[in-house]
Scaffold this active site. Structure first.
Site, PDB file in Angstrom:
ATOM      1  N   ARG A   1      -3.455 -14.619 -27.878  1.00 34.32           N
ATOM      2  CA  ARG A   1      -3.940 -15.996 -27.609  1.00 34.32           C
ATOM      3  C   ARG A   1      -4.242 -16.195 -26.133  1.00 34.32           C
ATOM      4  O   ARG A   1      -5.051 -17.051 -25.767  1.00 34.32           O
ATOM      5  CB  ARG A   1      -2.927 -17.022 -28.134  1.00 34.32           C
ATOM      6  CG  ARG A   1      -3.068 -17.226 -29.635  1.00 34.32           C
ATOM      7  CD  ARG A   1      -1.852 -17.864 -30.239  1.00 34.32           C
ATOM      8  NE  ARG A   1      -0.837 -16.847 -30.533  1.00 34.32           N
ATOM      9  CZ  ARG A   1       0.423 -17.113 -30.781  1.00 34.32           C
ATOM     10  NH1 ARG A   1       0.864 -18.350 -30.757  1.00 34.32           N
ATOM     11  NH2 ARG A   1       1.268 -16.128 -31.044  1.00 34.32           N
TER      12      ARG A   1
ATOM     13  N   GLU B   1      12.678 -10.543 -28.647  1.00 37.29           N
ATOM     14  CA  GLU B   1      13.909 -11.134 -29.181  1.00 37.29           C
ATOM     15  C   GLU B   1      14.855 -10.030 -29.675  1.00 37.29           C
ATOM     16  O   GLU B   1      16.042 -10.046 -29.400  1.00 37.29           O
ATOM     17  CB  GLU B   1      13.543 -12.097 -30.313  1.00 37.29           C
ATOM     18  CG  GLU B   1      14.646 -13.075 -30.635  1.00 37.29           C
ATOM     19  CD  GLU B   1      14.225 -14.051 -31.717  1.00 37.29           C
ATOM     20  OE1 GLU B   1      13.029 -14.081 -32.061  1.00 37.29           O
ATOM     21  OE2 GLU B   1      15.111 -14.768 -32.202  1.00 37.29           O
TER      22      GLU B   1
HETATM   23  P1  AMP Z   1       8.629 -14.962 -24.800  1.00 34.67           P
HETATM   24  O1  AMP Z   1       8.369 -13.554 -24.370  1.00 34.67           O
HETATM   25  O2  AMP Z   1       9.943 -15.172 -25.471  1.00 34.67           O
HETATM   26  O3  AMP Z   1       8.397 -15.948 -23.665  1.00 34.67           O
HETATM   27  O4  AMP Z   1       7.564 -15.286 -25.941  1.00 34.67           O
HETATM   28  C1  AMP Z   1       6.258 -15.637 -25.616  1.00 34.67           C
HETATM   29  C2  AMP Z   1       5.258 -15.062 -26.585  1.00 34.67           C
HETATM   30  O5  AMP Z   1       5.662 -15.222 -27.938  1.00 34.67           O
HETATM   31  C3  AMP Z   1       3.937 -15.795 -26.426  1.00 34.67           C
HETATM   32  O6  AMP Z   1       2.891 -14.837 -26.406  1.00 34.67           O
HETATM   33  C4  AMP Z   1       3.868 -16.726 -27.608  1.00 34.67           C
HETATM   34  O7  AMP Z   1       2.581 -16.735 -28.133  1.00 34.67           O
HETATM   35  C5  AMP Z   1       4.880 -16.205 -28.624  1.00 34.67           C
HETATM   36  N1  AMP Z   1       5.837 -17.238 -29.109  1.00 34.67           N
HETATM   37  C6  AMP Z   1       7.168 -17.287 -28.859  1.00 34.67           C
HETATM   38  N2  AMP Z   1       7.756 -18.344 -29.472  1.00 34.67           N
HETATM   39  C7  AMP Z   1       6.761 -19.006 -30.098  1.00 34.67           C
HETATM   40  C8  AMP Z   1       6.708 -20.225 -30.900  1.00 34.67           C
HETATM   41  N3  AMP Z   1       7.815 -20.976 -31.169  1.00 34.67           N
HETATM   42  N4  AMP Z   1       5.514 -20.621 -31.366  1.00 34.67           N
HETATM   43  C9  AMP Z   1       4.394 -19.888 -31.111  1.00 34.67           C
HETATM   44  N5  AMP Z   1       4.367 -18.763 -30.385  1.00 34.67           N
HETATM   45  C10 AMP Z   1       5.538 -18.298 -29.880  1.00 34.67           C
END
Ligand code: AMP
Length: 179
Positions: free
Chosen positions: A62, A99
């Site tokens: 995205r 995660e």
């Molecule tokens: P992080 O590495 O945990 O900051 O996760 C960010 C990535 O995961 C981004 O590329 C987001 O598109 C996706 N992402 C994580 N949580 C969500 C959520 N609740 N809704 C949509 N996309 C998410």
């Protein structure tokens, strides 16, 4: 500049996707709304209007859509940061935390030059693991991360704070509580 449109109402929330307990923040509804899409791009780059930015780096997938529009808007080049194995030429690579476990992301080694000024773009920052990896990749080349921009912040997961602790200015347009 004033922004008239309520961007938050253009994001759709889907419960229990992709797995139980997750509230998925779906930006396809924002992208599909001409006024919301334009305003989101304008707002993301507003603090850096007039600054010299060489490249916009977008995180798969995205971040490509938003980053391409942002790059065009500020007359910068666009650089894709992709999952391992997708880019055809010589790459630089970094492991980053998800995660559960680790993954790897890559960028073409010649896509950004040492000393260039780069804005990083993705749709959402949660734990910050993905963006932290991208920042390290750009810095590894010797370029400067001028800012990291996201439409959505999930502040309870601490990602924006993590990037700020790395001396990266963070711009987000809206926040949702929880995860
Ligand atoms: P992080 O590495 O945990 O900051 O996760 C960010 C990535 O995961 C981004 O590329 C987001 O598109 C996706 N992402 C994580 N949580 C969500 C959520 N609740 N809704 C949509 N996309 C998410």
């Amino acid at each position: 500049m004033t922004f008239e449109y309520d961007l938050k109402s253009s994001v759709r929330t889907i419960r229990d996707y992709p797995k139980p307990g997750i509230l998925f923040r779906d930006i396809t509804t924002l992208l599909g709304d001409a006024r919301a899409f334009r305003q989101a791009v304008d707002e993301l780059v507003q603090p850096w209007a007039g600054n010299k930015i060489d490249k916009v780096a977008g995180i798969e997938a995205r971040g490509f859509i938003l980053g391409g529009a942002v790059a065009h808007q500020i007359s910068a080049g666009f650089v894709p940061i992709r999952k391992r194995g997708k880019l055809p030429h010589t790459t630089v690579r970094i492991a980053y935390s998800l995660e559960y476990g680790l993954d790897e992301m890559e960028m073409h080694a010649d896509a950004i030059l040492p000393g260039e000024r780069v804005i990083l773009v993705d749709d959402l920052i949660a734990t910050g693991g993905t963006a932290e990896g991208a920042v390290k990749l750009i810095r590894q080349i010797g370029a400067t991360v001028v800012a990291a921009c996201f439409i959505i912040d999930l502040p309870d997961l601490g990602g924006a704070a993590k990037l700020r602790a790395m001396d990266v200015p963070v711009r987000t347009l809206m926040a949702f509580d929880g995860h």
